[in-house]
Enzyme design. Structure first.
Site, PDB file in Angstrom:
ATOM      1  N   ASP A  32      84.684  10.764 -66.890  1.00 54.32           N
ATOM      2  CA  ASP A  32      85.748  11.751 -66.737  1.00 54.32           C
ATOM      3  C   ASP A  32      85.168  13.140 -66.966  1.00 54.32           C
ATOM      4  O   ASP A  32      84.448  13.364 -67.945  1.00 54.32           O
ATOM      5  CB  ASP A  32      86.863  11.454 -67.743  1.00 54.32           C
ATOM      6  CG  ASP A  32      88.144  12.205 -67.451  1.00 54.32           C
ATOM      7  OD1 ASP A  32      88.082  13.438 -67.260  1.00 54.32           O
ATOM      8  OD2 ASP A  32      89.209  11.571 -67.447  1.00 54.32           O
ATOM      9  N   ASN A  88      98.682   5.395 -66.680  1.00 53.35           N
ATOM     10  CA  ASN A  88      99.989   6.057 -66.627  1.00 53.35           C
ATOM     11  C   ASN A  88     100.613   5.925 -65.235  1.00 53.35           C
ATOM     12  O   ASN A  88      99.912   6.016 -64.232  1.00 53.35           O
ATOM     13  CB  ASN A  88      99.835   7.548 -66.960  1.00 53.35           C
ATOM     14  CG  ASN A  88      99.239   7.775 -68.322  1.00 53.35           C
ATOM     15  OD1 ASN A  88      99.559   7.090 -69.277  1.00 53.35           O
ATOM     16  ND2 ASN A  88      98.342   8.743 -68.417  1.00 53.35           N
ATOM     17  N   GLN A  95     101.597  10.620 -65.820  1.00 50.77           N
ATOM     18  CA  GLN A  95     100.721  10.602 -64.649  1.00 50.77           C
ATOM     19  C   GLN A  95     100.708  11.995 -64.021  1.00 50.77           C
ATOM     20  O   GLN A  95     101.755  12.559 -63.718  1.00 50.77           O
ATOM     21  CB  GLN A  95     101.187   9.569 -63.622  1.00 50.77           C
ATOM     22  CG  GLN A  95     100.231   9.423 -62.456  1.00 50.77           C
ATOM     23  CD  GLN A  95     100.669   8.371 -61.442  1.00 50.77           C
ATOM     24  OE1 GLN A  95     101.786   7.857 -61.484  1.00 50.77           O
ATOM     25  NE2 GLN A  95      99.781   8.043 -60.522  1.00 50.77           N
ATOM     26  N   HIS A 101      94.628   4.956 -61.361  1.00 50.47           N
ATOM     27  CA  HIS A 101      93.352   4.981 -62.075  1.00 50.47           C
ATOM     28  C   HIS A 101      93.570   4.486 -63.497  1.00 50.47           C
ATOM     29  O   HIS A 101      94.688   4.519 -64.020  1.00 50.47           O
ATOM     30  CB  HIS A 101      92.717   6.371 -62.075  1.00 50.47           C
ATOM     31  CG  HIS A 101      93.555   7.451 -62.670  1.00 50.47           C
ATOM     32  ND1 HIS A 101      94.655   7.983 -62.019  1.00 50.47           N
ATOM     33  CD2 HIS A 101      93.464   8.112 -63.842  1.00 50.47           C
ATOM     34  CE1 HIS A 101      95.202   8.923 -62.777  1.00 50.47           C
ATOM     35  NE2 HIS A 101      94.498   9.015 -63.894  1.00 50.47           N
ATOM     36  N   HIS A 103      92.056   4.872 -67.404  1.00 49.40           N
ATOM     37  CA  HIS A 103      91.197   5.587 -68.349  1.00 49.40           C
ATOM     38  C   HIS A 103      90.586   4.576 -69.311  1.00 49.40           C
ATOM     39  O   HIS A 103      91.294   3.741 -69.878  1.00 49.40           O
ATOM     40  CB  HIS A 103      92.021   6.574 -69.190  1.00 49.40           C
ATOM     41  CG  HIS A 103      92.570   7.716 -68.419  1.00 49.40           C
ATOM     42  ND1 HIS A 103      91.929   8.925 -68.340  1.00 49.40           N
ATOM     43  CD2 HIS A 103      93.710   7.833 -67.704  1.00 49.40           C
ATOM     44  CE1 HIS A 103      92.649   9.740 -67.608  1.00 49.40           C
ATOM     45  NE2 HIS A 103      93.738   9.105 -67.202  1.00 49.40           N
TER      46      HIS A 103
END
Length: 136
Positions: A32, A88, A95, A101, A103
């Site tokens: 990230d 999320n 989100q 996606h 995390h």
């Protein structure tokens, strides 16, 4: 299908350079760019799915297996003390990028990464209402 206007589609498909940790036919796992902690990574499907509601079952299953594989390896490499796996869906749930996606957030004792919520209490009437609705 890919969305030509989606930044995460571009990241997942190598159109934008990333620090790629893993790649296969369905996913790219990248570090990230705005990490919550050292080693924070994202699992990105190469196809565009807005959120979990949009994801097909086969990709959903593969995503969780991949999350397990990645956190197992990354725990060994990073020496972290635990992991949060966060996903999320919809703005109300936090989100902000509308490409599914996951995390992968390494946790270190005393790291002060905030993912908490205030614990509530499940009342009996609420529990019964939810159970009745879900069970049909």
């Amino acid at each position: 299908m890919k969305d030509e206007n989606c930044i995460f589609c571009k990241l997942a498909n190598g159109e934008i350079p990333t620090a790629t940790l893993y790649e296969d036919d369905d996913f790219r796992v990248i570090l990230d760019a705005s990490p919550a902690s050292k080693g924070h990574a994202l699992i990105l499907p190469k196809e565009h799915y807005q959120d979990l509601y949009d994801l097909d079952d086969e990709i959903a299953a593969k995503a969780l297996v991949l999350a397990k594989k990645m956190v197992t390896k990354m725990t060994e490499v990073l020496g972290c003390d635990g992991y949060n796996i966060v996903q999320n869906n919809k703005p109300a749930a936090g989100q902000t990028v509308f490409h599914f996606h996951i995390h992968l957030i390494p946790r270190y004792n005393g790291d002060k990464v905030g993912l908490g919520w205030k614990m509530g209490k499940l009342e009996d009437d609420e529990k019964e209402e939810i159970l009745a609705k879900i069970r049909g």
